[in-house]
Design a protein around this motif. Structure first.
Motif, PDB file in Angstrom:
ATOM      1  N   TYR A  35       0.942  -0.878   0.076  1.00  0.00           N
ATOM      2  CA  TYR A  35      -0.038  -0.032  -0.091  1.00  0.00           C
ATOM      3  C   TYR A  35       0.938   1.361   0.035  1.00  0.00           C
ATOM      4  O   TYR A  35       1.913   1.214   0.517  1.00  0.00           O
ATOM      5  N   PHE A  45      -4.231   0.619  -2.334  1.00  0.00           N
ATOM      6  CA  PHE A  45      -3.758  -0.619  -2.609  1.00  0.00           C
ATOM      7  C   PHE A  45      -3.021  -0.408  -3.704  1.00  0.00           C
ATOM      8  O   PHE A  45      -3.364   0.075  -4.779  1.00  0.00           O
ATOM      9  N   GLN A  48      -1.051  -7.084  -4.654  1.00  0.00           N
ATOM     10  CA  GLN A  48      -0.909  -8.369  -3.946  1.00  0.00           C
ATOM     11  C   GLN A  48      -0.263  -9.600  -4.534  1.00  0.00           C
ATOM     12  O   GLN A  48      -0.662  -9.976  -5.586  1.00  0.00           O
ATOM     13  N   ARG A  55      -1.626 -11.153  -7.414  1.00  0.00           N
ATOM     14  CA  ARG A  55      -2.980 -11.882  -7.683  1.00  0.00           C
ATOM     15  C   ARG A  55      -3.844 -10.589  -8.004  1.00  0.00           C
ATOM     16  O   ARG A  55      -4.975 -10.887  -8.474  1.00  0.00           O
ATOM     17  N   GLN A  56      -3.777  -9.592  -7.479  1.00  0.00           N
ATOM     18  CA  GLN A  56      -4.514  -8.354  -7.632  1.00  0.00           C
ATOM     19  C   GLN A  56      -3.531  -7.320  -7.611  1.00  0.00           C
ATOM     20  O   GLN A  56      -2.617  -7.142  -7.204  1.00  0.00           O
ATOM     21  N   GLY A  58      -4.023  -2.682  -7.754  1.00  0.00           N
ATOM     22  CA  GLY A  58      -4.774  -1.505  -7.945  1.00  0.00           C
ATOM     23  C   GLY A  58      -4.383  -0.551  -9.240  1.00  0.00           C
ATOM     24  O   GLY A  58      -3.735  -0.902  -9.895  1.00  0.00           O
ATOM     25  N   LEU A  90       3.611   0.855   2.689  1.00  0.00           N
ATOM     26  CA  LEU A  90       3.268  -0.001   3.927  1.00  0.00           C
ATOM     27  C   LEU A  90       3.175  -1.679   3.252  1.00  0.00           C
ATOM     28  O   LEU A  90       2.670  -1.738   2.258  1.00  0.00           O
ATOM     29  N   GLN A 100     -10.688 -14.904   7.829  1.00  0.00           N
ATOM     30  CA  GLN A 100     -10.981 -13.414   7.125  1.00  0.00           C
ATOM     31  C   GLN A 100      -9.911 -12.873   6.317  1.00  0.00           C
ATOM     32  O   GLN A 100      -9.887 -11.856   5.828  1.00  0.00           O
ATOM     33  N   GLU A 101      -8.767 -13.779   6.280  1.00  0.00           N
ATOM     34  CA  GLU A 101      -7.501 -13.312   5.625  1.00  0.00           C
ATOM     35  C   GLU A 101      -7.145 -11.955   6.266  1.00  0.00           C
ATOM     36  O   GLU A 101      -6.831 -10.944   5.443  1.00  0.00           O
ATOM     37  N   THR A 102      -7.331 -11.775   7.636  1.00  0.00           N
ATOM     38  CA  THR A 102      -6.859 -10.500   8.152  1.00  0.00           C
ATOM     39  C   THR A 102      -5.449 -10.055   7.554  1.00  0.00           C
ATOM     40  O   THR A 102      -4.519 -10.772   7.789  1.00  0.00           O
ATOM     41  N   GLN A 103      -5.097  -8.761   7.297  1.00  0.00           N
ATOM     42  CA  GLN A 103      -3.950  -8.400   6.949  1.00  0.00           C
ATOM     43  C   GLN A 103      -3.385  -7.641   8.214  1.00  0.00           C
ATOM     44  O   GLN A 103      -3.912  -6.852   8.718  1.00  0.00           O
ATOM     45  N   TYR A 104      -2.000  -7.871   8.396  1.00  0.00           N
ATOM     46  CA  TYR A 104      -1.306  -7.477   9.451  1.00  0.00           C
ATOM     47  C   TYR A 104      -0.395  -6.584   8.832  1.00  0.00           C
ATOM     48  O   TYR A 104       0.504  -6.920   7.849  1.00  0.00           O
TER      49      TYR A 104
ATOM     50  N   TYR B  36      -8.572  -0.020  11.795  1.00  0.00           N
ATOM     51  CA  TYR B  36      -7.102   0.150  11.984  1.00  0.00           C
ATOM     52  C   TYR B  36      -6.936   1.630  12.794  1.00  0.00           C
ATOM     53  O   TYR B  36      -7.439   2.528  12.627  1.00  0.00           O
ATOM     54  N   ALA B  97     -13.039 -11.976   1.685  1.00  0.00           N
ATOM     55  CA  ALA B  97     -11.615 -12.479   2.257  1.00  0.00           C
ATOM     56  C   ALA B  97     -10.619 -12.560   1.178  1.00  0.00           C
ATOM     57  O   ALA B  97     -10.712 -12.694   0.215  1.00  0.00           O
TER      58      ALA B  97
END
Lengths: 114, 113
Positions: A35, A45, A48, A55-56, A58, A90, A100-104, B36, B97
């Motif tokens: 990001y 974004f 990814q 995969r994706q 922006g 970032l 939920q494929e949470t992003q850290y 966040y 997701a």
């Protein structure tokens, strides 16, 4: 358990130069997202990576490219730097198919283009 | 397409008083929603997430958020602000997701002693 790490923390470049930023994901994660956060704005974004493939993506020009390595770490490359590329970059990691494929997020790399 | 609008760019509260940060979203799909927090010169830390389970979501540090589908809102609250809550807060939406996160413009919170 190490979180997401990024290097370098700060970088100064001049217009037209090229830059490479690095990211190591959280242990156990296999997906990396990048990001761009301009001053005073929310992150945008860029792209990814999963299984070493983009995969994706922006709305960023082709000057922005990336790579993911077999150990899941990732690089973001920016060519022909413009003044407007100055921002905090970032990296976020997640586990594909995880909760939920949470992003850290990592602490970021602050890039200044002069 | 998806988007997020944070209705206040700045919020100022006194220590010990409630905090309310407002967020409206737009999504073509049943979204996942996140809040966040970003402290100065730091990365982003996940406060809480909504993923179609309970509509009232509890997060870290006493924060909670309520998902209201009819109002397309996901407001963040905390009953009693602490000095350490001074930071920038981002409301985030993703359609599914693993998809890209779409961030709001952020709300900067100032906590007065």
């Amino acid at each position: 358990d190490a979180g997401v790490t990024q290097s370098p923390t700060h970088l100064i470049k001049t217009r037209g130069q090229q830059v490479t930023l690095r990211c190591s994901p959280k242990s156990g994660h296999d997906t990396v997202s990048w990001y761009q956060q301009a001053l005073g704005q929310g992150p945008q974004f860029i792209f990814q990576y999963y299984e070493e493939e983009e995969r994706q993506r922006g709305n960023f020009p082709d000057r922005f490219s990336g790579h993911q390595f077999p150990n899941y770490s990732s690089e973001l490359n920016v060519n022909a730097l413009l003044l407007g590329d100055s921002a905090l970059y970032l990296c976020a990691s997640s586990l594909a198919g995880g909760p939920q494929e949470t992003q850290y997020f990592g602490p970021g790399t602050r890039l200044l283009v002069l | 397409a998806q988007s997020v609008t944070q209705l206040d760019s700045h919020v100022s509260v006194s220590e010990g008083t409630p905090v309310l940060l407002r967020c409206n979203y737009s999504s073509s799909y049943s979204p996942s929603l996140f809040w966040y927090v970003q402290h100065p010169n730091k990365g982003l830390q996940l406060l809480l997430k909504y993923t179609s389970a309970a509509t009232l979501v509890k997060g870290i540090n006493g924060f909670e958020a309520e998902f209201k589908k009819s109002e397309t809102s996901f407001h963040l609250t905390k009953p009693s602000a602490h000095m350490s809550d001074a930071a920038e807060y981002f409301c985030v939406v993703t359609p599914a997701a693993g998809n890209k996160l779409t961030f709001g413009g952020g709300t900067r919170v100032l906590v007065k002693p």
